[in-house]
Scaffold this motif. Structure first.
Motif, PDB file in Angstrom:
ATOM      1  N   SER A 127      47.894  23.495  46.257  1.00 53.80           N
ATOM      2  CA  SER A 127      48.313  24.687  46.982  1.00 53.80           C
ATOM      3  C   SER A 127      49.708  24.509  47.583  1.00 53.80           C
ATOM      4  O   SER A 127      50.054  23.435  48.073  1.00 53.80           O
ATOM      5  CB  SER A 127      47.299  24.975  48.101  1.00 53.80           C
ATOM      6  OG  SER A 127      47.727  26.032  48.924  1.00 53.80           O
ATOM      7  N   ASP A 132      50.971  29.744  45.569  1.00 51.84           N
ATOM      8  CA  ASP A 132      49.743  30.467  45.930  1.00 51.84           C
ATOM      9  C   ASP A 132      49.889  31.984  45.831  1.00 51.84           C
ATOM     10  O   ASP A 132      48.884  32.700  45.737  1.00 51.84           O
ATOM     11  CB  ASP A 132      49.313  30.108  47.357  1.00 51.84           C
ATOM     12  CG  ASP A 132      48.718  28.712  47.444  1.00 51.84           C
ATOM     13  OD1 ASP A 132      48.490  28.098  46.382  1.00 51.84           O
ATOM     14  OD2 ASP A 132      48.467  28.249  48.567  1.00 51.84           O
ATOM     15  N   ARG A 134      50.423  34.225  48.043  1.00 47.02           N
ATOM     16  CA  ARG A 134      49.596  34.907  49.051  1.00 47.02           C
ATOM     17  C   ARG A 134      50.197  36.228  49.510  1.00 47.02           C
ATOM     18  O   ARG A 134      49.491  37.076  50.063  1.00 47.02           O
ATOM     19  CB  ARG A 134      49.382  33.989  50.262  1.00 47.02           C
ATOM     20  CG  ARG A 134      48.628  32.714  49.918  1.00 47.02           C
ATOM     21  CD  ARG A 134      48.320  31.901  51.155  1.00 47.02           C
ATOM     22  NE  ARG A 134      47.821  30.573  50.813  1.00 47.02           N
ATOM     23  CZ  ARG A 134      46.834  29.956  51.426  1.00 47.02           C
ATOM     24  NH1 ARG A 134      46.221  30.554  52.434  1.00 47.02           N
ATOM     25  NH2 ARG A 134      46.449  28.752  51.069  1.00 47.02           N
ATOM     26  N   ASP A 162      40.561  24.755  49.424  1.00 43.72           N
ATOM     27  CA  ASP A 162      40.526  25.776  50.474  1.00 43.72           C
ATOM     28  C   ASP A 162      41.120  27.090  49.962  1.00 43.72           C
ATOM     29  O   ASP A 162      40.599  28.175  50.240  1.00 43.72           O
ATOM     30  CB  ASP A 162      41.298  25.297  51.706  1.00 43.72           C
ATOM     31  CG  ASP A 162      40.604  24.141  52.417  1.00 43.72           C
ATOM     32  OD1 ASP A 162      39.395  23.931  52.171  1.00 43.72           O
ATOM     33  OD2 ASP A 162      41.265  23.450  53.209  1.00 43.72           O
ATOM     34  N   TYR A 163      42.209  26.986  49.215  1.00 50.35           N
ATOM     35  CA  TYR A 163      42.844  28.193  48.666  1.00 50.35           C
ATOM     36  C   TYR A 163      41.910  28.884  47.674  1.00 50.35           C
ATOM     37  O   TYR A 163      41.727  30.102  47.719  1.00 50.35           O
ATOM     38  CB  TYR A 163      44.160  27.819  47.984  1.00 50.35           C
ATOM     39  CG  TYR A 163      44.778  28.944  47.191  1.00 50.35           C
ATOM     40  CD1 TYR A 163      45.399  30.018  47.830  1.00 50.35           C
ATOM     41  CD2 TYR A 163      44.742  28.943  45.799  1.00 50.35           C
ATOM     42  CE1 TYR A 163      45.974  31.053  47.096  1.00 50.35           C
ATOM     43  CE2 TYR A 163      45.310  29.974  45.058  1.00 50.35           C
ATOM     44  CZ  TYR A 163      45.923  31.030  45.716  1.00 50.35           C
ATOM     45  OH  TYR A 163      46.481  32.053  44.995  1.00 50.35           O
ATOM     46  N   VAL A 167      40.653  31.939  49.889  1.00 51.04           N
ATOM     47  CA  VAL A 167      41.587  33.026  49.561  1.00 51.04           C
ATOM     48  C   VAL A 167      41.150  33.775  48.296  1.00 51.04           C
ATOM     49  O   VAL A 167      41.157  35.010  48.265  1.00 51.04           O
ATOM     50  CB  VAL A 167      43.024  32.498  49.399  1.00 51.04           C
ATOM     51  CG1 VAL A 167      43.982  33.624  49.005  1.00 51.04           C
ATOM     52  CG2 VAL A 167      43.492  31.824  50.685  1.00 51.04           C
TER      53      VAL A 167
END
Length: 385
Positions: A127, A132, A134, A162-163, A167
């Motif tokens: 990440s 990412d 985002r 985690d991503y 997400v």
């Protein structure tokens, strides 16, 4: 099927020109799955010692098209890959596909999954802010759809997991976080008899930087840290720079103007199979990147028993135990980096102890252990025990 190694596996890796470190892992993986084919659109050659150890098919030509240049991190853009990959896959009839990240090849593997009947495993290296995406609702929507179609996902880091889960909404039990891009010291030493160094006598301790000499790698901030050390009277050390790139001319001028030439040695570009000898020469490795989703070079330095000074913006920072095998710093703060370099200049005994800790931490992460890990993920995707 009676045995797991009877399954046909396809790897979709759009670019392998700079991914020499993949070769030891792919070699070990092929020993477990002898019906494995690596598809790529950017291939140079086998690194010495791995010739013919896995099957490669070049499909078209991969080209990266930049859409937005970044001054501090990765440039935004997309990879053009050949759509002919579809016919290759339908002819090969793989049972499992490992697809790298969210490229067009990954999308095609998803779209033709019902027809091909294969299982899909996505490899998301790690990440970082730009990678990412985002801030792009469209990219996030695309990735969330792809993730839902995947049977499993792998990533090098906890940050990557985690991503993918928080997400993109990947199922927790389908995401496996473990370093799969790992070093092989033998590959870094290549043909040892041909890898003798022609270096002058360098002042120890030697701090080593290795990578493309470009803005994202943060070498300018490392040189500014050296300038700070000079103003404080520290001169008994060397910064060994292994690599070349578009920022080289600018930074060499900076070194000259700041009277750092006696402490900075430019080795230039070095073949992968000779890098190990430079790691042998170094005392401390510095990774000053402004953004990196992983950072294989840090693990390579650890394999050669080097303490690590690692940027907080690198995914591989997870492999650095603060105060045990190195320190983590903000590359935008040269003063902080200079203070950490001072610790090794004032107390050289910790170089050996921290270097030993680096080797202990990286020891479990070998191409053989990665192949075992990937076999477990493959079994999970296939639904077999």
């Amino acid at each position: 099927m009676n045995k797991i190694n009877d399954y046909r596996i396809a790897w979709l890796l759009p670019s392998l020109s700079r991914g020499v470190y993949w070769q030891p892992v792919l070699s070990e993986f092929t020993k477990r799955f002898n019906q494995t084919t690596i598809y790529t659109g950017d291939w140079s050659d086998f690194t010495p010692g791995f010739e013919g150890s896995f099957s490669v098919e070049v499909v078209g030509q991969t080209k990266f098209v930049k859409t937005e240049l970044s001054q501090v991190g990765y440039s935004s853009g997309f990879s053009y890959v050949s759509p002919k990959i579809v016919s290759h896959l339908l002819n090969y009839k793989p049972h499992v596909i490992f697809a790298h990240s969210f490229s067009v090849w990954t999308l095609l593997a998803v779209l033709f999954k019902p027809l091909g009947g294969w299982k899909l495993i996505i490899a998301y290296d790690g990440s970082s802010p730009i990678i990412d995406r985002r801030n792009s609702k469209l990219h996030l929507l695309y990735r969330r759809i792809i993730v839902q179609m995947a049977d499993a996902l792998i990533t090098n880091s906890q940050g990557g997991k985690d991503y993918l889960t928080e997400v993109l909404g990947a199922r927790e039990n389908s995401v496996f976080a473990q370093p799969y891009q790992v070093p092989n010291p033998k590959a870094l030493l290549g043909q040892v008899e041909e890898a003798k160094l022609n270096l002058p006598q360098l002042q120890h301790p030697i701090f080593m930087f290795s990578g493309v000499v470009q803005v994202r790698k943060g070498l300018r901030f490392l040189l500014e840290a050296c300038n700070i050390l000079q103003r404080q009277g520290y001169q008994n050390y060397t910064l060994l720079i292994v690599g070349d790139g578009p920022q080289g001319k600018e930074l060499k001028e900076f070194v000259k103007n700041q009277d750092l030439s006696d402490r900075v040695y430019w080795a230039g570009w070095v073949e992968y199979g000779k890098l190990g000898n430079y790691f042998h020469q170094a005392d401390v490795f510095v990774f000053s990147t402004l953004e990196d989703i992983w950072g294989m070079v840090v693990l390579e330095a650890m394999a050669f028993g080097k303490p690590i000074l690692c940027s907080k913006w690198a995914g591989v920072a997870e492999m650095v135990m603060e105060g045990e095998n190195g320190y983590i710093f903000d590359p935008h703060n040269p003063q902080e980096l200079a203070e950490l370099m001072q610790r090794f200049l004032k107390n050289s005994t910790q170089i050996r102890s921290m270097g030993n800790k680096s080797q202990q931490l990286i020891a479990p992460h070998t191409p053989e252990s990665v192949a075992e890990f990937l076999e477990e993920v493959t079994s999970f995707a296939l639904g077999i025990s």
